[in-house]
Design a protein around this motif. Structure first.
Motif, short mmCIF file in Angstrom:
data_model
loop_
_atom_site.label_atom_id
_atom_site.label_comp_id
_atom_site.label_asym_id
_atom_site.label_seq_id
_atom_site.Cartn_x
_atom_site.Cartn_y
_atom_site.Cartn_z
N ALA A 13 38.39 51.40 39.86
CA ALA A 13 39.09 52.23 38.87
C ALA A 13 40.53 51.77 38.68
O ALA A 13 41.09 51.87 37.58
N LEU A 14 41.15 51.25 39.76
CA LEU A 14 42.55 50.82 39.65
C LEU A 14 42.70 49.61 38.72
O LEU A 14 43.77 49.42 38.14
N ILE A 15 41.67 48.80 38.60
CA ILE A 15 41.74 47.66 37.67
C ILE A 15 41.77 48.18 36.24
O ILE A 15 42.59 47.75 35.42
N GLN A 16 40.88 49.13 35.93
CA GLN A 16 40.88 49.72 34.60
C GLN A 16 42.21 50.42 34.32
O GLN A 16 42.80 50.28 33.24
N GLU A 17 42.72 51.18 35.29
CA GLU A 17 43.97 51.90 35.10
C GLU A 17 45.13 50.94 34.87
O GLU A 17 46.01 51.20 34.02
N THR A 18 45.16 49.84 35.60
CA THR A 18 46.24 48.85 35.43
C THR A 18 46.23 48.27 34.02
O THR A 18 47.27 48.18 33.36
N LEU A 19 45.05 47.89 33.55
CA LEU A 19 44.93 47.33 32.20
C LEU A 19 45.33 48.36 31.15
O LEU A 19 46.03 48.05 30.18
N ASN A 20 44.90 49.59 31.34
CA ASN A 20 45.18 50.64 30.37
C ASN A 20 46.67 50.96 30.29
O ASN A 20 47.22 51.15 29.21
N GLU A 21 47.33 50.96 31.44
CA GLU A 21 48.75 51.29 31.47
C GLU A 21 49.62 50.19 30.86
O GLU A 21 50.75 50.46 30.45
#
Length: 677
Positions: free
Chosen positions: A322-330
């Motif tokens: 989930a942190l990979i998706q969150e990093t990209l999204n941010e």
């Protein structure tokens, strides 16, 4: 349950168990919960069961479904695609329909596990919708005698005392088969072993302490740093000195920097789609890329272990963490995210075509995130459709969110047909979710919708609202009487519509106002219309309602007579809800009149009908009635058995608990009696 912080290894351990189970010839089904409101109700269960259904032959699917198990198709469309006749589930009251759906899921899984072990993995339950958690409680309570295992993962750091999952966990801990495994971070020695097993580095004490302090011993954070160290070829320990865990996004960012610009662009778009995305969803959003070129980008991301193939369907992927998706999204600007949500929604509309309504929750989510660009029209449309869909699959808690979101942007506007439809949906959702003594809130919402339809001349819609089956509580006014009375004024006196409304008016008048004469007058008119029009179902339903009002007025002889008439009509027509009410009041009225044998016959018939009806309230009622009669007969063993069966259906129903308290006191088990009291 596997619990722990993000990156602690819950998913990895679940995969190891799944691999072990697969090696023992077990079927393994996976389902994921998504953050936010983009997924439809029951999504993790739908995801898991759908993948299994797709692998089954028609014969095997029919065998597992069993007779009459039609509700499951409401949340697993793959069933109706294979077996179109599975769509024929009858309409009924919300609580009854939800119970049937839950029972259908549990029966399906138990039947599937009968021929071999079955493992269901539900990931990220801290993001689960309320309906999915209720279904989890129901399924778990019924699997003790089967070769079925449910494994759930969740972030305990996200689950506070008021979190919905907290209530579910409290319920599950009552189950003897429930186990919770809490995964802890590595201590310094384990950090050293972990690092040495994956790299050529051997850390000295100072660096080991530094790495442990900054990663918190979190395996995911450690792994990210090691991937970076290997990729950059560091021979010293400088890479470990990146601030962690606060800097984990920086570390993920440095790994993303090693991918091509086009791959980063594709992953950024995918991060806005959600934790899981399809090849066919991504391709239209990447301007100028052919299918082969996108396939190369996907392979690049897979090789870098930024994403992984979802085991459900080919061409579907999910982020490795989930942190990979969150990093990209941010990393996207707010404007960029808003515009991307709109592009995704418009693309999905094209992809889904005429099937877009079945993906309304997903589309409503993206349009709600993009209102600054797209306006509110599409958001309101898909929120209404998503709310209607949630009600149809007995998830009123989720429906409430959809309707409230849509109405929030229309509250300053004059009421129109769309607003009235939203209010009707909201009222139904409120009726199914608020406490039984707060029904007036739901009625107030329904009245607003009713008034619009009545004024607009849409009488059929107005009547539909007025006939909605609200709970009637003795001595508690909800406003339902006034609503039904308004509707009666819209129809012809002797019409079938008037008959249905008068039947509802009778039960509301008798229960809420205690107006016996007014209730009898309404019931008499309804029965007269039913007999003139040959509507046996209306006559039977009205007599059952009338028996209830008579009983609460202590008119036991009249109650018994009407309930018996309703039972007789039940031989002519299949109306199980009216029949179970009728049996209930024959049993109730027989006891004060001294006929224990008749009470016994009808409590047993009531249980048979309630079991066929598969309604939680009436099943508990039937066990309660049988427990009372057994207790009055002095048959303590039967009374205890009925009580136990009632507690299996609902461990918190006060009728069963009070009956058990009386039972235990009567046989001298005072401590047990106090416990149930």
């Amino acid at each position: 349950m596997l619990a722990g912080e993000p990156g602690i290894g819950k998913t990895r351990l679940a995969r190891e168990l799944a691999a072990y189970a697969g090696g023992k010839d077990a079927q393994v089904l996976w389902g994921w919960c998504y953050e936010g409101d983009g997924a439809p109700s029951y999504w993790p269960w739908t995801h898991a069961i759908a993948s299994y259904v797709e692998r089954l032959s028609l014969e095997r699917l029919s065998e597992i479904l069993g007779d009459g198990n039609t509700r499951l198709a409401e949340i697993v469309p793959q069933i109706s695609q294979k077996l179109p006749e599975s769509l024929a589930a009858p309409a009924m009251e919300p609580d009854q329909a939800r119970f049937q759906l839950f029972d259908a899921v549990a029966t399906f899984l138990k039947n599937a596990a009968a021929s071999g072990p079955l493992l269901i993995v539900l990931e990220d339950l801290h993001w689960a919708d309320h309906a999915s958690l209720m279904l989890l409680e129901f399924v778990v309570n019924g699997i003790s005698a089967t070769s079925l295992m449910v494994l759930g993962t969740y972030r305990d750091v996200d689950v506070g005392r008021r979190h919905p999952l907290s209530n579910t966990l409290a319920e599950l801990t009552r189950n003897a088969d429930f186990q919770r495994v809490h995964l802890n971070s590595f201590d310094p020695d384990e950090v050293g072993q972990f690092v040495e097993s994956r790299t050529a580095l051997s850390l000295n004490a100072a660096d080991l302490e530094l790495v442990h302090n900054r990663t918190g011993g979190n395996p995911f954070f450690l792994n990210e740093l090691m991937r970076l160290q290997v990729a950059e070829g560091d021979s010293d320990t400088e890479a470990w000195k990146t601030g962690m865990p606060e800097g984990v996004r920086d570390v993920i960012g440095r790994r993303l920097d090693r991918l091509s610009e086009q791959c980063n662009e594709a992953l950024s778009i995918a991060s806005v789609i959600g934790p899981e995305f399809g090849f066919n969803q991504l391709q239209p959003l990447l301007d100028g890329f052919t299918g082969d070129q996108l396939l190369e980008l996907v392979e690049e991301a897979l090789s870098a272990r930024m994403i992984e193939e979802a085991p459900v369907a080919s061409g579907t992927y999910r982020f490795a963490h989930a942190l990979i998706q969150e990093t990209l999204n941010e990393e996207l600007s707010m404007t960029g995210r808003v515009r991307m949500h709109v592009r995704i929604a418009e693309t999905m509309e094209e992809i889904y075509g005429v099937d877009a309504e079945n993906h309304a929750a997903e589309l409503a989510h993206h349009y709600s995130q993009g209102t600054m660009v797209a306006g509110t029209e599409k958001m309101v449309l898909y929120s209404r459709l998503a709310g209607d869909r949630a009600l149809a699959v007995h998830a009123p808690e989720e429906a409430l969110v959809h309707f409230q979101r849509a109405l929030a942007v229309k509250e300053e506007q004059a009421i129109d047909g769309e607003t009235a439809a939203l209010l009707f949906g909201l009222g139904r959702a409120q009726a199914a979710t608020i406490e039984w003594n707060q029904q007036n809130e739901a009625v107030a919402t329904l009245v607003r919708a009713f008034d619009y339809y009545a004024e607009a001349g849409e009488v059929a819609r107005a009547i539909e609202i007025a006939e909605f089956p609200l709970t009637t509580i003795a001595g508690k006014s909800s406003g339902a009487i006034e609503l039904i009375s308004k509707a009666i004024a819209l129809v012809k006196n002797d019409s079938p519509e008037a008959g249905g409304l008068l039947s509802r008016l009778g039960i509301a008048t008798g229960q809420e106002k205690g107006d016996y004469q007014g209730a009898q007058a309404a019931f008499a008119q309804a029965v007269d219309i039913a007999r003139k029009t040959g509507d046996v179902a209306l006559e039977m339903r009205t007599l059952a309602y009338a028996a209830q009002v008579d009983y609460f007025q202590l008119n036991w002889t009249e109650s018994l007579d009407k309930a018996r008439q309703a039972v007789e009509l039940g031989r002519l027509i299949d109306e199980p809800l009216a029949l179970v009410i009728a049996h209930n009041y024959v049993s109730y009225a027989s006891l004060p009149l001294g006929d224990l044998q008749e009470a016994r016959r009808h409590t047993q018939d009531m249980l048979t009908t309630a079991d066929r009806l598969r309604d939680r309230f009436w099943l508990v009622s039937a066990f309660h009635r049988n427990e009372i009669v057994s207790r009055l007969e002095g048959d303590w063993q039967s009374a205890r058995n009925y009580s136990n069966r009632g507690l299996e259906v609902s461990s918190i129903d006060p009728r069963i608990l009070c009956g058990r308290a009386l039972q235990e006191h009567e046989v001298g088990n005072y401590d047990q009696g106090e416990y149930y009291l």
